[in-house]
Design a protein around this motif. Structure first.
Motif, PDB file in Angstrom:
ATOM      1  N   LEU A  12       0.827  -1.207   0.000  1.00 28.71           N
ATOM      2  CA  LEU A  12       0.000   0.000   0.000  1.00 28.71           C
ATOM      3  C   LEU A  12       0.860   1.255   0.000  1.00 28.71           C
ATOM      4  CD1 LEU A  12      -2.817   1.279   0.226  1.00 28.71           C
ATOM      5  CD2 LEU A  12      -2.666   0.975   2.705  1.00 28.71           C
ATOM      6  N   GLN A  13       1.926   1.251   0.774  1.00 30.76           N
ATOM      7  CA  GLN A  13       2.827   2.403   0.802  1.00 30.76           C
ATOM      8  C   GLN A  13       3.473   2.642  -0.561  1.00 30.76           C
ATOM      9  OE1 GLN A  13       5.497   1.375   3.989  1.00 30.76           O
ATOM     10  NE2 GLN A  13       4.297   2.457   5.536  1.00 30.76           N
ATOM     11  N   GLU A  14       3.874   1.576  -1.226  1.00 31.48           N
ATOM     12  CA  GLU A  14       4.478   1.704  -2.552  1.00 31.48           C
ATOM     13  C   GLU A  14       3.490   2.272  -3.554  1.00 31.48           C
ATOM     14  OE1 GLU A  14       7.636   1.290  -3.507  1.00 31.48           O
ATOM     15  OE2 GLU A  14       8.053   1.055  -1.356  1.00 31.48           O
ATOM     16  N   GLU A  15       2.247   1.839  -3.451  1.00 28.82           N
ATOM     17  CA  GLU A  15       1.214   2.342  -4.372  1.00 28.82           C
ATOM     18  C   GLU A  15       0.976   3.833  -4.155  1.00 28.82           C
ATOM     19  OE1 GLU A  15      -1.396   2.155  -7.518  1.00 28.82           O
ATOM     20  OE2 GLU A  15      -0.068   0.549  -6.766  1.00 28.82           O
TER      21      GLU A  15
ATOM     22  N   LYS B  30       2.263   8.838  -8.659  1.00 26.83           N
ATOM     23  CA  LYS B  30       1.586  10.111  -8.907  1.00 26.83           C
ATOM     24  C   LYS B  30       0.093   9.908  -9.001  1.00 26.83           C
ATOM     25  CE  LYS B  30       1.718  14.143 -11.950  1.00 26.83           C
ATOM     26  NZ  LYS B  30       2.351  14.762 -13.144  1.00 26.83           N
ATOM     27  N   HIS B  31      -0.333   8.810  -9.608  1.00 28.04           N
ATOM     28  CA  HIS B  31      -1.755   8.501  -9.731  1.00 28.04           C
ATOM     29  C   HIS B  31      -1.988   7.080  -9.215  1.00 28.04           C
ATOM     30  CE1 HIS B  31      -2.400  12.154 -12.025  1.00 28.04           C
ATOM     31  NE2 HIS B  31      -1.415  11.809 -12.851  1.00 28.04           N
ATOM     32  N   PRO B  32      -2.193   6.915  -7.908  1.00 31.43           N
ATOM     33  CA  PRO B  32      -2.382   5.576  -7.339  1.00 31.43           C
ATOM     34  C   PRO B  32      -3.662   4.925  -7.861  1.00 31.43           C
ATOM     35  CG  PRO B  32      -1.945   7.211  -5.629  1.00 31.43           C
ATOM     36  CD  PRO B  32      -2.211   7.964  -6.884  1.00 31.43           C
ATOM     37  N   ASN B  33      -3.644   3.612  -7.905  1.00 30.44           N
ATOM     38  CA  ASN B  33      -4.832   2.834  -8.260  1.00 30.44           C
ATOM     39  C   ASN B  33      -5.749   2.812  -7.045  1.00 30.44           C
ATOM     40  OD1 ASN B  33      -6.759   0.842  -8.758  1.00 30.44           O
ATOM     41  ND2 ASN B  33      -5.333  -0.440  -9.902  1.00 30.44           N
TER      42      ASN B  33
END
Length: 512
Positions: free
Chosen positions: A271-274, A278-281
């Motif tokens: 979750l932290q990586e996501e 710039k535009h998280p899923n």
């Protein structure tokens, strides 16, 4: 559009919808949020072209333009869905507080779905042999007033069933709630009356109190987080016990079935990586936030980290949609829809109270009402903002740094210094409007001198999100504003009917 919505023969609601409806799905989302409908449903409407007979709503253009009567039909779950329905102590976590924050997958986790202590406690059904004896006992009591002599095993069965029913609402009921359970038991089974007391239920109240304590001990031995944390704290300092004190339904849930502390940490890392993108899923973010709920609550409740540390470990928690989702997970209450609906309902009455007693609250309240009178555009929005800004004054509290203002040309971080909990309003640096009607650019939520949410559109939204973060971060209300936040909790959010004398007086004035 004004709607008359029939949920059940004894549950008919009136609803005003201000936004333009674009589709039937759009209408369903609004009904889910405003009426707190969890399961899937079918909408029927009274068709004026056929003598107001009910017809299924398949296109939003079929509705009459100004007002309509709707009937809600709950859909039965399909056979394929029955396998996913959990047992009495499990449920599927979902967050209907906002259509965009619903998870794409359900997570089976031990959690409560009951959001409030019931006004009339429902005594559960006991084992068949126990129910048979109770029915016979009730018949004898009705005929000749004879009380039932309880064998010890039968009494234990009754208390076990009641303890489990109580725990489905809360782990630590107060004395008044325990008394309501005992009262309900005697009303349902009068043959169990206590002959040694005037009320008829005093000994049952004490028995239930001890039984729920024993039941907590069993759960503690089994590793239930909600009660285990209090045993740890009690050894250190009894003043730091961790309990659900503000109607938190899922205060400290256990991990989802099949998940461990280590596996949930890996999910948190993903979750932290996501969130670094710039535009998280957002679909991915929603599902991971829901999955890691138990890990997040354990860290926040047990370790009491600083807001800056939570911001680093759980950056997604400070997204607007996730604040609403987290609040729903904790309280089973929709944050925005509940707050906004009651704010709309009470604004006019609250403004009248402010005007009637403005002289008693000094120049601050008078100045606030004068600014409202000078507004010529978007008056309704200003009335709602005035309602919230005036609460500290009406509750005779010092707002201090709670509501601050800065220019859009000034660094926001400087104004956040010294603010433990508050809302920062950023206005345009325009001399011509500064003292009359300043143009508000946006608002920011500040916690522990950190701007945790910015670009908030208006004050009601900022207050709602701040309140949601207080629950999400398990923070105490500021001492200088405890009555203001109690009003938000118990009047606007309807969480806990028991109020302090000051808030109850305010509530009574609104309900006249």
């Amino acid at each position: 559009m004004r709607l008359r919505v029939v949920l059940a023969p004894d549950n008919i609601r009136r609803l005003d919808i201000l936004e333009n409806l674009t589709s039937v799905e759009h209408l369903k989302i609004i009904l889910q949020e405003r009426l707190e409908i969890k399961d899937d449903f079918l909408i029927q409407f009274e068709d004026p072209e056929f003598g107001n007979e009910l017809c299924n709503l398949t296109n939003i253009t079929e509705l009459p333009p100004d007002r309509a009567v709707l009937k809600i039909l709950q859909k039965e779950p399909e056979e394929s869905d029955l396998e996913t329905i959990s047992s009495l102590d499990t449920a599927s976590m979902s967050s209907p507080s906002n259509s965009s924050n619903q998870s794409s997958s359900s997570v089976t986790v031990r959690q409560r779905e009951n959001s409030h202590w019931p006004s009339a406690f429902l005594i559960p059904e006991f084992a068949y042999d126990v129910e048979l004896r109770l029915n016979k006992g009730n018949e004898n009591f009705k005929e000749n007033g004879m009380l039932l002599t309880l064998p010890r095993e039968m009494k234990m069965d009754i208390l076990d069933g009641i303890a489990q029913a109580i725990f489905s609402f809360k782990a630590y009921p107060n004395n008044q709630e325990l008394e309501s359970v005992a009262t309900a038991l005697i009303e349902k089974h009068p043959c169990l009356r206590d002959p040694g007391s005037g009320t008829g239920y005093h000994s049952w109240t004490m028995s239930i109190k001890y039984k729920i304590g024993n039941y907590r001990q069993k759960l503690r031995s089994a590793g239930c987080s909600e009660v285990t944390v209090n045993r740890k704290r009690a050894k250190e300092d009894s003043r730091r016990l961790k309990k659900a004190k503000r109607c938190e339904v899922n205060f400290l849930p256990d991990n989802p079935v099949g998940q461990t502390h280590y596996s949930l940490q890996k999910e948190r890392d993903a979750l932290q990586e996501e969130m670094k993108k710039k535009h998280p899923n957002m679909t991915f973010v929603d599902s991971k936030m829901e999955l890691t709920f138990s890990l997040r609550r354990k860290e926040i409740v047990d370790e009491e980290p600083l807001v800056a540390d939570v911001l680093k470990q759980w950056p997604a928690l400070f997204l607007e949609d996730q604040v609403c989702a987290e609040f729903y997970r904790i309280t089973q209450t929709n944050l925005k829809s509940t707050f906004f609906s009651h704010l709309d309902e009470y604004t006019s009455k609250i403004i009248k109270l402010y005007r009637a007693r403005s002289g008693a609250f000094g120049d601050d309240m008078k100045s606030l009402l004068e600014q409202l009178d000078n507004q010529t555009t978007d008056v309704l929005a200003h009335r709602k903002a005035t309602t919230l800004r005036g609460q500290p004054f009406f509750m005779r509290e010092k707002s201090g740094n709670f509501l601050k203002t800065c220019l859009d040309t000034e660094p926001e971080d400087i104004h956040a210094k010294g603010v433990k909990m508050g809302i920062l309003t950023i206005i345009e640096d325009d001399v011509s409007t500064f003292h009359s009607n300043p143009n508000i650019r946006c608002l920011a939520v500040v916690l522990e001198e950190q701007i945790v949410l910015d670009d908030v559109q208006d004050l009601p939204t900022a207050v709602a999100l701040l309140f949601g973060l207080i629950y999400a971060l398990n923070m105490d209300y500021p001492k200088d504003l405890k009555y203001t936040f109690e009003t938000i909790q118990k009047v606007f959010m309807c969480l806990d009917p028991q109020c302090s004398a000051r808030v109850q007086s305010f509530k009574n004035k609104l309900l006249k």
